[in-house]
Motif scaffolding. Structure first.
Motif, PDB file in Angstrom:
ATOM      1  N   VAL A 102       7.632  -8.899  -0.043  1.00 25.99           N
ATOM      2  CA  VAL A 102       6.256  -9.361  -0.259  1.00 25.99           C
ATOM      3  C   VAL A 102       6.240 -10.535  -1.242  1.00 25.99           C
ATOM      4  N   VAL A 103       6.904 -10.316  -2.394  1.00 20.39           N
ATOM      5  CA  VAL A 103       6.846 -11.346  -3.447  1.00 20.39           C
ATOM      6  C   VAL A 103       7.564 -12.619  -3.019  1.00 20.39           C
ATOM      7  N   PHE A 143       0.506  -4.528   5.195  1.00 19.66           N
ATOM      8  CA  PHE A 143       0.970  -3.693   4.072  1.00 19.66           C
ATOM      9  C   PHE A 143      -0.086  -2.713   3.596  1.00 19.66           C
ATOM     10  N   TYR A 144      -1.113  -2.445   4.425  1.00 15.50           N
ATOM     11  CA  TYR A 144      -2.283  -1.739   3.874  1.00 15.50           C
ATOM     12  C   TYR A 144      -1.982  -0.348   3.346  1.00 15.50           C
ATOM     13  N   THR A 145      -0.948   0.294   3.885  1.00 14.18           N
ATOM     14  CA  THR A 145      -0.687   1.666   3.396  1.00 14.18           C
ATOM     15  C   THR A 145      -0.130   1.646   1.982  1.00 14.18           C
ATOM     16  N   SER A 150       0.044  -4.737  -0.576  1.00 12.82           N
ATOM     17  CA  SER A 150      -0.986  -5.583   0.031  1.00 12.82           C
ATOM     18  C   SER A 150      -1.724  -6.404  -1.021  1.00 12.82           C
ATOM     19  N   LEU A 151      -1.956  -5.765  -2.209  1.00 16.02           N
ATOM     20  CA  LEU A 151      -2.641  -6.543  -3.257  1.00 16.02           C
ATOM     21  C   LEU A 151      -1.758  -7.678  -3.767  1.00 16.02           C
ATOM     22  N   SER A 152      -0.456  -7.364  -3.932  1.00 15.19           N
ATOM     23  CA  SER A 152       0.464  -8.416  -4.378  1.00 15.19           C
ATOM     24  C   SER A 152       0.418  -9.588  -3.391  1.00 15.19           C
TER      25      SER A 152
END
Ligand code: C2E
Ligand code: CA
Ligand code: CA
Length: 780
Positions: A102-103, A143-145, A150-152
């Motif tokens: 993600v990052v 990434f919602y789970t 998801s916030l990242s």
């Protein structure tokens, strides 16, 4: 992120392992959508690299390529670890992998974007801005789970874009920044909502799962030690809980059972193969249709050909809103208990010797026949009584008696047909025949007598058996089962008294007769209790000397209303009702007490009814009368009749009493079918020639008297002429050599007071009306 699972308001606390499970589910969920969304990502970025970035922008293209490669590699790793569990990394590892992806990708996205934004033609700005927005949205959903991921994703992209915007000065950028902030806010809300709903869904699942586990734990515990199992069906009757025990008992696999409804299971177990099964099935259907709880419905089934009995109890599962969800209940295999109970019931309803239904089940069969009778049909109830069974039992012994009963039963059974044929006890059988309408003349019971005509051969004995039958009709004679049996009994008694070996039908006259009997019995009973009976005494004198040798005791009933009643009016009733036993005992006691007061050597002759003589306690009764009064047994004479000595036990009783000194007279000789042979085997001292032969002074009658006198003397017996009323009769019996004389000519029966006077008068002389014949006749 993990602590986020602990929300206020949740219904139960999660254990550490449940939290681990949840985390794994979050990652797996993300991973399962990742490959597809990553594909979209790769295609999106890829198309920007190919179509938007000019070929000379090598750095940007390389950056884009690296991003695509990283995403591709991570997707591959995730996809492989999902499918091959042993390559699966720890949850924490996967999480770190995810966050890194993600990052790193988000940062690469931004770097790529800022590079593009500064280098490419500003005509394409809108394309890359739209691409970024799409990438942000797609990632958020992707990434919602995992909320942190998801916030990242949202904030790295959002903030990165803000920084890029701030480094440029296009006039629309401030507006775009505001739009971006709003977009980020919307995505944040969406991401939070999606992750919360995922968590809720998962919590519900885990709760349901744990409830299921608890239930099956309870069920296993319940079913562990017994033959019972719990069952649960939905509204269609389909099993929603399948107990391993049900599977084991039914011989069907759990998966077979899963495809079945409750009804199909019972059908498979052949519930309808028996009538009781059909009845049970109907009952169950009725309960299900009317949604009423039920208990212990016993269902006969068949498993691999074996008959078994299952019992079901259940209640409907009703939801709070009243809607019915299905049924839940207990089933048990009660075969052993059921078979045992049935056996006990069968034994209780069966006669142990013959295996026939006993009196009790005869009653219920009769009841059933009466209740099931068609309007115009008749039910005929008969009692069959063997005429001479008792003497077989007494003379040949009980084992032979039992074998005879069995043989008789077998024969009677062959003609019973559809009749209910039962043993009522002893030598009595009961028959219930159903007579269909229109066959009024049908009697049919004769066949039961006919089949007994041939003699029986048992243990080397040839035994003739005859029977008598009495019957009554339902509804003509009575409606009640007990009453019908009673009426059949009356008809039987009547048939017996009018000549045995026949079938007697109940008639209303019999009922009247029976009620008179019942009244008479009660009256007799009261009379005995109130000492209303007294004895009169008639002298018996020596035919030659006129000396009184004995008095015959004759019963009189001093009735408070009807006055003095002679024995002909009550002895018959007393014999039929059995009242002769207490009455005879009372007479015996009275006679002995009176005779004890008489001069020594004077006998009292007491009449003994056959019923008394056949009773078991006869000997004891006589002995106790002697004991109580102290009368010398030599002073007691018993007057018996031939019908009283048909049984060996009676004869042996007489022998016993005779050995004490008691003498025996055979009364009314000549009226029965006496034979020389019977006379010889009886212990008789005095032969009483019936009045019938004396009254008529015709020569041929006197010849009979003469031969009886000679017969008596031949057998060493004393002869006595009864009913001598006239001097002519007296002379005639004296002439044929009769030893003793009794009759009105000598004296009428005397009451106690008259007797005293008579005794006083005759103490010195002979009988008052006595005229001695020539001294040639000098018998004792
Ligand atoms: P039974 O044993 O034959 O007794 C003789 C009956 O003949 C008596 O009738 C007696 O009164 C009657 N009798 C005597 N001499 C003459 C005569 O010259 N002419 C006529 N016509 N009759 C005479 P009773 O007392 O009415 O008794 C009738 C029957 O009742 C007896 O007949 C006996 O079988 C029975 N009975 C009497 N007392 C008893 C008793 O204590 N026990 C039992 N079981 N039966 C009894
Ligand atoms: Ca007598
Ligand atoms: Ca007599």
């Amino acid at each position: 992120m993990l602590t986020g699972v602990r929300q206020p308001g949740r219904r139960f606390a999660l254990s550490a392992s449940e939290r681990g499970d949840f985390f794994r589910r979050q990652l797996d969920e993300t991973a399962s959508v990742a490959p597809l969304s990553n594909m979209a990502f790769i295609l999106g970025i890829g198309s920007v690299i190919v179509f938007v970035i000019p070929p000379e922008q090598t750095v940007v293209r390389v950056l884009g390529g690296i991003t695509i490669l990283l995403v591709f590699l991570n997707s591959t790793r995730v996809a492989v670890s999902l499918r091959v569990p042993r390559w699966r990394q720890s949850t924490r590892f996967d999480y770190i992998g995810l966050m890194l992806e993600v990052v790193v990708i988000a940062i690469l996205d931004i770097v790529l974007f800022s590079k593009l934004f500064t280098t490419i033609d500003s005509n394409y700005d809108v394309v890359i801005i739209a691409t970024m927005a799409g990438v942000m949205g797609a990632g958020t959903i992707n990434f919602y789970t995992v909320r942190s991921a998801s916030l990242s994703w949202i904030y790295i992209h959002g903030l990165g874009l803000m920084i890029v915007f701030s480094m440029h000065s296009e006039p629309y950028l401030p507006v775009l920044a505001i739009q971006l902030a709003i977009y980020m806010f919307a995505l944040t809300v969406g991401a939070m909502y999606l992750s919360a709903s995922f968590q809720r869904r998962w919590m519900a699942e885990i709760q349901a799962d744990s409830e299921r586990q608890t239930v099956s734990l309870l069920l296993d515990g319940f079913e562990g030690g017994s033959r019972d199992w719990l069952w649960e069906v939905d509204t269609d009757g389909r099993f929603s809980h399948i107990s391993p025990r049900l599977s084991q008992l039914s011989g069907l696999s759990v998966s077979d059972l899963q495809d079945m409804t409750f009804g199909q299971l019972l059908n498979h177990l052949e519930i309808t193969s028996s009538d009781e099964g059909k009845a049970a099935a109907e009952l169950l259907v009725d309960k299900f249709e009317r949604t009423t709880p039920f208990r212990d419905i016993v269902v006969p089934i068949r498993i691999d050909g074996d008959r078994r009995w299952w019992s079901f109890s259940a209640s409907p599962r009703v939801l709070e809103d009243g809607e019915i969800r299905g049924w839940r209940g207990v089933g048990s295999d009660i075969t052993e208990r059921y078979v045992h109970e049935q056996e006990i019931l069968r034994l209780a309803a069966t006669d142990s010797l013959t295996g026939l239904p006993n009196r009790r089940s005869f009653g219920s069969e009769l009841e059933r026949a009466i209740n099931g009778r068609g309007n115009l049909d008749r039910v005929r109830v008969a009692i069959l009584d063997l005429d001479n069974f008792k003497s077989v039992n007494d003379t040949l012994g009980h084992p032979v008696g039992d074998r005879l009963l069995l043989a008789v039963t077998d024969r009677l059974r062959t003609v019973a047909g559809s009749d209910v044929f039962a043993r009522m006890g002893g030598d009595e059988f009961g028959i219930v025949a159903h007579v269909p309408a229109g066959r009024n003349s049908y009697v049919g019971f004769e066949r039961y007598l006919d089949v007994l005509q041939e003699p029986f051969y048992i243990a080397g004995n040839r035994i003739e058996v005859r029977a008598t039958i009495g019957y009554a009709n339902n509804p003509d004679d009575a409606g009640d089962a007990d009453e019908l049996v009673m009426l059949a009994d009356l008809a039987l008694n009547e048939a017996k008294s009018t000549g045995r070996n026949r079938v007697g039908k109940f008639s209303p006259a019999l009922r009247a007769w029976a009620s008179e009997r019942a009244t008479a019995q009660q009256e007799l009973d009261r009379g005995i209790a109130a000492n209303q009976f007294e004895l009169h005494y008639q002298p018996q004198v020596n035919a030659t000397t006129g000396q009184v040798v004995a008095f015959e005791a004759l019963l009189r009933w001093n009735h408070p209303v009807k006055g003095l009643i002679g024995p002909s009016q009550f002895i018959g009733v007393a014999e039929e009702t059995g009242m002769i036993i207490p009455l005879g005992a009372q007479a015996m006691a009275l006679a002995c007490a009176e005779a004890a007061k008489w001069p020594a050597g004077m006998r009292v002759a007491v009449n003994v009814s056959p019923v008394q003589l056949l009773s078991i306690d006869f000997c004891k009764m006589v002995e106790s009368a002697l004991d109580a009064t102290g009368l010398d047994p030599k002073s007691l004479q018993l007057e018996i009749t031939e019908t009283g000595v048909v049984e060996d036990r009676a004869i042996s009783d007489l022998h016993t009493l005779r050995s004490l000194g008691v003498t025996v007279a055979l009364d009314d000789f000549g009226t029965g079918y006496s034979s020389f042979a019977t006379l010889q085997r009886l212990p008789i001292d005095v032969l009483k020639i019936d009045r019938f032969f004396i009254v008529d002074c015709a020569d041929h009658q006197m010849a009979v008297v003469k031969s009886v006198v000679e017969l008596a003397s031949l057998l060493g017996m004393v002869s006595l002429a009864e009913g001598v009323e006239t001097p002519v009769q007296l002379r005639r019996v004296q002439a044929v050599g009769c030893d003793l004389i009794q009759g009105f000519h000598i004296s009428k029966p005397l009451n106690a007071a008259q007797l005293e006077a008579y005794l006083a008068a005759t103490a010195t002389s002979s009988g008052q009306n006595f005229h001695p014949l020539d001294s040639d006749f000098s018998r004792p």
